[in-house]
Write an enzyme that holds these catalytic residues in place. Structure first.
Site, PDB file in Angstrom:
ATOM      1  N   HIS A   1      -0.515  -9.686  -4.982  1.00 23.71           N
ATOM      2  CA  HIS A   1       0.456  -9.308  -6.019  1.00 23.71           C
ATOM      3  C   HIS A   1       0.692 -10.494  -6.929  1.00 23.71           C
ATOM      4  O   HIS A   1       0.605 -11.656  -6.502  1.00 23.71           O
ATOM      5  CB  HIS A   1       1.775  -8.828  -5.403  1.00 23.71           C
ATOM      6  CG  HIS A   1       2.386  -9.782  -4.426  1.00 23.71           C
ATOM      7  ND1 HIS A   1       1.938  -9.902  -3.129  1.00 23.71           N
ATOM      8  CD2 HIS A   1       3.421 -10.664  -4.543  1.00 23.71           C
ATOM      9  CE1 HIS A   1       2.668 -10.812  -2.497  1.00 23.71           C
ATOM     10  NE2 HIS A   1       3.568 -11.308  -3.333  1.00 23.71           N
TER      11      HIS A   1
ATOM     12  N   ASN B   1       1.225 -16.124  -4.753  1.00 28.22           N
ATOM     13  CA  ASN B   1       1.298 -16.993  -3.588  1.00 28.22           C
ATOM     14  C   ASN B   1       0.233 -16.552  -2.597  1.00 28.22           C
ATOM     15  O   ASN B   1       0.136 -15.366  -2.273  1.00 28.22           O
ATOM     16  CB  ASN B   1       2.689 -16.907  -2.942  1.00 28.22           C
ATOM     17  CG  ASN B   1       3.792 -17.381  -3.876  1.00 28.22           C
ATOM     18  OD1 ASN B   1       3.632 -18.360  -4.592  1.00 28.22           O
ATOM     19  ND2 ASN B   1       4.920 -16.673  -3.891  1.00 28.22           N
TER      20      ASN B   1
ATOM     21  N   HIS C   1      -0.440  -8.401   0.610  1.00 33.74           N
ATOM     22  CA  HIS C   1      -1.161  -7.492  -0.296  1.00 33.74           C
ATOM     23  C   HIS C   1      -1.112  -8.209  -1.641  1.00 33.74           C
ATOM     24  O   HIS C   1      -0.003  -8.511  -2.132  1.00 33.74           O
ATOM     25  CB  HIS C   1      -0.470  -6.127  -0.341  1.00 33.74           C
ATOM     26  CG  HIS C   1      -1.110  -5.115  -1.249  1.00 33.74           C
ATOM     27  ND1 HIS C   1      -1.484  -3.851  -0.815  1.00 33.74           N
ATOM     28  CD2 HIS C   1      -1.404  -5.159  -2.574  1.00 33.74           C
ATOM     29  CE1 HIS C   1      -1.995  -3.177  -1.844  1.00 33.74           C
ATOM     30  NE2 HIS C   1      -1.949  -3.954  -2.926  1.00 33.74           N
TER      31      HIS C   1
ATOM     32  N   CYS D   1       0.845  -1.202   0.000  1.00 27.42           N
ATOM     33  CA  CYS D   1       0.000   0.000   0.000  1.00 27.42           C
ATOM     34  C   CYS D   1       0.877   1.248   0.000  1.00 27.42           C
ATOM     35  O   CYS D   1       0.587   2.226  -0.694  1.00 27.42           O
ATOM     36  CB  CYS D   1      -0.920   0.010   1.214  1.00 27.42           C
ATOM     37  SG  CYS D   1      -2.396  -1.022   1.055  1.00 27.42           S
TER      38      CYS D   1
END
Ligand code: 5GP
Ligand code: ZN
Length: 110
Positions: free
Chosen positions: A97, A84, A95, A6
């Protein structure tokens, strides 16, 4: 929220950007596992694939829409996209990805 991605999305932590629009950001992984290793993230916080729902999946679709352009910019035609989910799967940043890996023959999935 104390989330490193973030902060990267907000520009509070610098990153080496490859692509950015209002919804997503692509930047080089700090510890590359392949000659080409870029992370693509939604700017909104989702903890991982486990948080994707019918209400927020448009941003995931958008990630996949920009992947061909990101890959073209990186000069790779063959690449692997990995996410993952959860510690046992190797997730270290909570977060959502997507890893874009390429630049060498990648071999089989482990
Ligand atoms: P995961 O292990 O959660 O699937 O992937 C997290 C990735 O984020 C790792 O490949 C790691 O090298 C990368 N990473 C962690 N912190 C940073 C950072 O501050 N900047 C960048 N560019 N990459 C990071
Ligand atoms: Zn976050």
């Amino acid at each position: 929220m104390d989330c490193i991605f973030c902060k990267i999305a907000a520009g509070e932590i610098p990153s080496n950007k490859v692509y950015e629009d209002e919804l997503v950001l692509a930047f080089y992984d700090i510890e590359p596992k392949a000659p080409v290793h870029v992370l693509i993230i939604p700017k909104t916080h989702l903890a991982g694939a486990r948080d994707v729902t019918a209400d927020n999946s448009a941003v995931v679709a958008h990630v996949f829409e920009v992947i061909p352009a990101v890959a073209a910019k990186l000069g790779v035609t063959d690449y692997r996209i990995v996410t993952n989910n959860g510690a046992d799967a190797g997730q270290t940043v909570d977060h959502l990805h997507f890893h874009l890996l390429g630049g060498r023959v990648l071999g089989e999935m482990g």
